[in-house]
Scaffold this active site. Structure first.
Site, short mmCIF file in Angstrom:
data_model
loop_
_atom_site.label_atom_id
_atom_site.label_comp_id
_atom_site.label_asym_id
_atom_site.label_seq_id
_atom_site.Cartn_x
_atom_site.Cartn_y
_atom_site.Cartn_z
N ASP A 57 8.00 -0.29 -7.85
CA ASP A 57 7.27 0.02 -6.63
C ASP A 57 6.32 1.22 -6.80
OD1 ASP A 57 9.53 1.58 -6.95
OD2 ASP A 57 10.40 1.10 -4.99
N HIS B 124 19.92 4.19 -4.76
CA HIS B 124 20.10 5.09 -3.61
C HIS B 124 21.56 5.18 -3.16
CE1 HIS B 124 15.86 5.71 -3.22
NE2 HIS B 124 15.60 4.45 -2.92
ZN LIG Z 1 12.01 2.24 -4.76
#
Ligand SMILES: [Zn+2]
Length: 311
Positions: free
Chosen positions: A248, A130
């Site tokens: 995830d 990110h």
């Molecule tokens: Zn993630």
């Protein structure tokens, strides 16, 4: 040749506070499971070095690197935590951990290109995908995979590298850094809409994004990978593959709502290896991103590593 396992105790000292899902226990859970399954003996352990500021500046603005360094050193001196955004927190040990995480990715890249290792996994935190050119967000500070990809291209002279991102979240930082760099093909799938709510419209032709709705199961993801990723990767003929390995998208993980299981990670890794073996002399460097259910994370990393190590 062996599969490298790059990590460092400093990566466990970065702590964003009580109850934070991106916690030091993630690395402990992975390590424990590798020992319990005997998989650790199949891996060659390497200590992650500290990244150089020049390494970081291949993916990030120099001013961003300098400002983050100042900020993190102030935090380290104060001994207290300071938040960068709602869920991204700097603690006294974050600077060192972040340098180890990026340093692992660069060192793994060198070891694989030099033929010392067949492929490598970096069990590091903080994660990276990110982090944009000039912004820390989503638990990430430096974009480990983008730093390593640029190292392979700019320093080691490779001409084409692929980035494969199978984290449940869109790798917006990696896209920000590598969009329009035609030496790179990035393929990803991610739940959409979900944090960071981007990626449904790829920003450049070298981005192959597959947004999928909540509750998509592993078999459907596999079909998309087969239909969309694989032909693109085959045509691109990457000389090396970097993996943003977030776990995830597992059905047990509460940060996303996708339905992947260990066998899906095994299958995806196999398909990545197929491309690497055909075009890239088997060169794969994989870096841990997300994955917050400790049991599912440990089992999924093991499934990933079993394929990388061929055991
Ligand atoms: Zn993630």
């Amino acid at each position: 040749m062996a599969t490298g396992y790059f990590s460092h105790p400093d990566c466990r000292r970065h702590d964003m506070g009580p109850g934070h899902p991106e916690c030091p226990e993630r690395l402990a859970a992975i390590e424990d499971h590798l020992i319990a399954t005997g998989l650790d003996v199949a891996l060659q352990r390497r200590e992650a070095p500290l990244a150089d500021l020049r390494d970081l500046e291949r993916a990030h603005h120099a001013a961003y690197v300098a400002n983050l360094k100042d900020f993190m050193e102030q935090v380290a001196a104060s001994g207290e935590r300071r938040a960068v955004d709602m869920d991204t927190v700097v603690g006294p040990h974050t600077w060192t951990a972040a340098l180890r995480a990026a340093g692992a990715a660069v060192a793994a890249t060198d070891a694989v290109i030099d033929g010392e290792l067949e492929n490598a996994f970096c069990a590091v935190r903080p994660p990276g995908h990110h982090a944009t050119r000039s912004q820390a967000m989503g638990f990430c500070f430096f974009n480990n995979v983008a730093v390593a990809a640029r190292h392979a291209l700019d320093v080691r002279g490779l001409q084409r590298v692929a980035v494969v991102d199978f984290d449940v979240h869109h790798g917006n930082g990696t896209e920000d850094i590598l969009a329009g760099d035609d030496r790179v093909l990035m393929v990803s799938f991610f739940q959409h809409p979900l944090y960071p709510y981007s990626g449904d419209q790829p920003s450049a032709g070298n981005m192959c994004n597959l947004p999928v709705p909540a509750y998509t199961k592993g078999m459907d993801v596999r079909e998309l990978i087969e239909m969309i990723w694989m032909p693109r990767l085959e045509r691109f003929r990457p000389q090396m593959i970097f993996v943003s390995a977030g776990f995830d998208a597992h059905r047990d993980d509460d940060l996303g709502q996708l339905g992947l299981v260990e066998a899906d990670y095994e299958w995806i890794t196999r398909r990545v290896m197929d491309v690497a073996e055909r075009h890239a002399k088997g060169r794969v460097v994989s870096c841990l991103e997300g994955g917050y259910h400790l049991g599912a994370l440990a089992r999924s990393v093991a499934a990933h590593l079993r394929v990388l190590a061929g055991v």
